[in-house]
Design an enzyme around this catalytic site. Structure first.
Site, PDB file in Angstrom:
ATOM      1  N   TYR A  24       0.833  -1.202   0.000  1.00 29.81           N
ATOM      2  CA  TYR A  24       0.000   0.000   0.000  1.00 29.81           C
ATOM      3  C   TYR A  24       0.871   1.257   0.000  1.00 29.81           C
ATOM      4  O   TYR A  24       0.539   2.264  -0.629  1.00 29.81           O
ATOM      5  CB  TYR A  24      -0.953  -0.009   1.203  1.00 29.81           C
ATOM      6  CG  TYR A  24      -1.743   1.280   1.342  1.00 29.81           C
ATOM      7  CD1 TYR A  24      -2.562   1.733   0.314  1.00 29.81           C
ATOM      8  CD2 TYR A  24      -1.643   2.058   2.493  1.00 29.81           C
ATOM      9  CE1 TYR A  24      -3.269   2.930   0.431  1.00 29.81           C
ATOM     10  CE2 TYR A  24      -2.348   3.239   2.627  1.00 29.81           C
ATOM     11  CZ  TYR A  24      -3.152   3.675   1.590  1.00 29.81           C
ATOM     12  OH  TYR A  24      -3.841   4.850   1.713  1.00 29.81           O
ATOM     13  N   ARG A  48       1.433   6.907  -6.756  1.00 29.42           N
ATOM     14  CA  ARG A  48       0.301   7.818  -6.961  1.00 29.42           C
ATOM     15  C   ARG A  48       0.741   9.266  -6.760  1.00 29.42           C
ATOM     16  O   ARG A  48       0.464  10.129  -7.608  1.00 29.42           O
ATOM     17  CB  ARG A  48      -0.834   7.467  -5.983  1.00 29.42           C
ATOM     18  CG  ARG A  48      -1.982   8.473  -6.023  1.00 29.42           C
ATOM     19  CD  ARG A  48      -3.209   7.996  -5.265  1.00 29.42           C
ATOM     20  NE  ARG A  48      -2.970   7.653  -3.865  1.00 29.42           N
ATOM     21  CZ  ARG A  48      -3.914   7.224  -3.034  1.00 29.42           C
ATOM     22  NH1 ARG A  48      -5.164   7.045  -3.468  1.00 29.42           N
ATOM     23  NH2 ARG A  48      -3.644   6.927  -1.780  1.00 29.42           N
ATOM     24  N   TYR A  79      -1.003  12.728   6.801  1.00 29.88           N
ATOM     25  CA  TYR A  79      -0.645  11.650   7.737  1.00 29.88           C
ATOM     26  C   TYR A  79       0.849  11.703   8.037  1.00 29.88           C
ATOM     27  O   TYR A  79       1.660  11.939   7.140  1.00 29.88           O
ATOM     28  CB  TYR A  79      -0.923  10.280   7.107  1.00 29.88           C
ATOM     29  CG  TYR A  79      -2.342   9.761   7.188  1.00 29.88           C
ATOM     30  CD1 TYR A  79      -3.304  10.321   8.019  1.00 29.88           C
ATOM     31  CD2 TYR A  79      -2.703   8.646   6.419  1.00 29.88           C
ATOM     32  CE1 TYR A  79      -4.591   9.804   8.060  1.00 29.88           C
ATOM     33  CE2 TYR A  79      -3.990   8.124   6.458  1.00 29.88           C
ATOM     34  CZ  TYR A  79      -4.936   8.704   7.285  1.00 29.88           C
ATOM     35  OH  TYR A  79      -6.196   8.187   7.322  1.00 29.88           O
ATOM     36  N   ARG A 107     -11.274  13.293   1.982  1.00 33.09           N
ATOM     37  CA  ARG A 107     -12.299  12.450   2.637  1.00 33.09           C
ATOM     38  C   ARG A 107     -13.568  12.366   1.806  1.00 33.09           C
ATOM     39  O   ARG A 107     -14.333  11.419   1.918  1.00 33.09           O
ATOM     40  CB  ARG A 107     -12.594  12.985   4.033  1.00 33.09           C
ATOM     41  CG  ARG A 107     -11.394  12.978   4.962  1.00 33.09           C
ATOM     42  CD  ARG A 107     -10.813  11.588   5.134  1.00 33.09           C
ATOM     43  NE  ARG A 107      -9.638  11.594   6.001  1.00 33.09           N
ATOM     44  CZ  ARG A 107      -8.905  10.509   6.240  1.00 33.09           C
ATOM     45  NH1 ARG A 107      -9.218   9.346   5.676  1.00 33.09           N
ATOM     46  NH2 ARG A 107      -7.847  10.574   7.029  1.00 33.09           N
ATOM     47  N   GLU A 138     -14.129  -1.137   5.911  1.00 32.82           N
ATOM     48  CA  GLU A 138     -14.046   0.211   5.331  1.00 32.82           C
ATOM     49  C   GLU A 138     -15.342   0.442   4.560  1.00 32.82           C
ATOM     50  O   GLU A 138     -15.824  -0.453   3.875  1.00 32.82           O
ATOM     51  CB  GLU A 138     -12.818   0.300   4.412  1.00 32.82           C
ATOM     52  CG  GLU A 138     -12.624   1.674   3.816  1.00 32.82           C
ATOM     53  CD  GLU A 138     -11.301   1.797   3.046  1.00 32.82           C
ATOM     54  OE1 GLU A 138     -10.243   1.486   3.624  1.00 32.82           O
ATOM     55  OE2 GLU A 138     -11.354   2.172   1.873  1.00 32.82           O
TER      56      GLU A 138
HETATM   57  C1  3EB Z   1      -7.715   5.835   5.711  1.00 37.73           C
HETATM   58  O1  3EB Z   1      -8.581   6.626   6.053  1.00 37.73           O
HETATM   59  C2  3EB Z   1      -8.159   4.455   5.355  1.00 37.73           C
HETATM   60  O2  3EB Z   1      -5.302   5.443  -0.241  1.00 37.73           O
HETATM   61  O3  3EB Z   1      -6.903   6.043  -1.589  1.00 37.73           O
HETATM   62  C3  3EB Z   1      -9.315   5.182   2.680  1.00 37.73           C
HETATM   63  C4  3EB Z   1      -9.664   5.825   1.484  1.00 37.73           C
HETATM   64  C5  3EB Z   1      -8.043   4.690   2.822  1.00 37.73           C
HETATM   65  C6  3EB Z   1      -8.736   5.969   0.456  1.00 37.73           C
HETATM   66  C7  3EB Z   1      -6.486   5.658  -0.480  1.00 37.73           C
HETATM   67  C8  3EB Z   1      -7.121   4.823   1.783  1.00 37.73           C
HETATM   68  C9  3EB Z   1      -7.464   5.464   0.604  1.00 37.73           C
HETATM   69  O4  3EB Z   1      -6.515   6.129   5.697  1.00 37.73           O
HETATM   70  C10 3EB Z   1      -7.635   3.965   4.072  1.00 37.73           C
END
Ligand code: 3EB
Length: 353
Positions: free
Chosen positions: A154, A161, A214, A227, A334
């Site tokens: 990941y 990306r 993050y 989001r 999820e």
């Molecule tokens: C998170 O909130 C959970 O890498 O495109 C959620 C939605 C998550 C999109 C992405 C990853 C992605 O981090 C994982």
């Protein structure tokens, strides 16, 4: 709130019905993603479709998530991307086989290279077709939590990306597309996307640190997604909520407790919906008027997750349940959602299986 029009409609079709529609012309289908396990390739001439190896956890053996639009739609193919576009929207998809990726010895992981190449191809296509912005990316690839080249896959994906966004002069913070990234059972890197000529707004969740900020304990590059994305098309507000997990701040909560994780996902979705409504007075998005797609790590958890979903939102709910790996090893579920467009018929939502 305006009733959803025909500009965008989501439906779930059994493969046979989709193929019959396609044979009969299906002028309004934009394309989509079919889910099966084991996977069967679906070919519907001119229709961009991914076949993703993910088991459905209730009801049908296989289902295709199909987006429909209106007006004259035209199909094309560019750099390995199959796409279909109208005046307002473009849906595209591609599969890349990372084993075939040519990377110099000792250079980056094949998945990173495949991801960067895939996203660069998408951005080239969009630039050439005059579609500015991606509303939503769906990313599927096997072994998300597996480590190779000293890095979780990941995290390899996140580097590729972000590199593509940067090499195309695109911002990697703020108004970035909504997205999800889930582990399929098998296959290559598969990406589907919905793009518009209009510029969407990125919505963040006040309960969570933006994913693009993050800290680096979650990988050397932050994930490039917001989001949710919100866009007004033809006077209608459309909302695409990214995959949403049991994360508050930047930390996973309720490790090992799938019911508590499900409730936390839904609190997060409720916060995103509230934020979207605050940004667009009059849109009036409601939890009960969204289409949900639920990814579950362990298939036996579907009963618990479904009960929690119905308890939180109230029946009937439009929801589809899939078996998938989530991108942190401690996440069990999820949930993604979208609204403002026409929804699939409400699925049966009684006492459960
Ligand atoms: C998170 O909130 C959970 O890498 O495109 C959620 C939605 C998550 C999109 C992405 C990853 C992605 O981090 C994982």
């Amino acid at each position: 709130m305006k009733p959803p029009g025909d500009l965008l409609r989501l439906d779930y079709q059994p493969v046979s019905r989709l193929l019959r529609q396609a044979r009969d012309g299906a002028p309004s289908a934009l394309g989509g993603v079919c889910f099966f396990h084991p996977v069967i390739p679906v070919e519907a001439a001119g229709l961009p479709l991914l076949s993703v190896d993910m088991a459905l956890l209730e009801g049908e053996e296989a289902l295709c998530e199909v987006w429909y639009s209106q007006g004259v739609l035209e199909s094309g193919c560019h750099n390995g991307i199959r796409y279909r576009e109208g005046e307002t929207l473009l849906l595209g998809c591609l599969t890349r086989n990372e084993a075939a990726e040519v990377t110099p010895l000792g250079a980056c992981a094949p998945l990173q290279a495949a991801t960067q190449a895939a996203y660069e191809a998408v951005f080239e296509l969009l630039e050439s077709r005059g579609f500015k912005a991606v509303l939503r990316f769906w990313n599927y690839f096997p072994g998300v939590n597996r480590v190779s080249h000293n890095l979780e896959r990941y995290h390899q994906f996140n580097i590729g990306r972000q590199n593509a966004f940067l090499s195309h002069g695109r911002s990697v913070i703020d108004n970035v597309p909504a997205a999800c990234a889930l582990g399929s059972t098998d296959g290559g890197l598969q990406v589907a996307f919905l793009a518009a000529r209009a510029e969407p707004v990125g919505i963040e969740n006040p309960r969570q640190i933006s994913a693009y900020h993050y800290p680096d304990q979650y990988g050397p590059r932050s994930p490039t997604f917001s989001r949710a994305s919100l866009v007004n098309l033809g006077g209608r507000d459309l909302l695409f909520i990214s995959g949403t997990a049991s994360i508050v701040g930047h930390q996973t909560l309720h490790a090992g407790d799938v019911r508590a994780q499900t409730r936390e996902c839904l609190h997060n979705i409720a916060a995103v919906v509230a934020e979207a409504n605050r940004r667009t007075p009059g849109a009036g998005f409601q939890l009960g008027n969204l289409a949900y797609k639920v990814y579950i790590r362990y298939r036996e958890d579907v009963v618990s997750v479904r009960q929690e979903l119905i308890q939180f939102i109230g029946a009937p709910v439009s929801a589809v349940f899939l078996r998938a790996d989530v991108c942190r090893a401690d996440l069990l579920v999820e949930i993604e959602a979208s609204g403002g467009h026409a929804l699939p018929p409400l699925l049966k939502s009684g006492a459960g299986p």
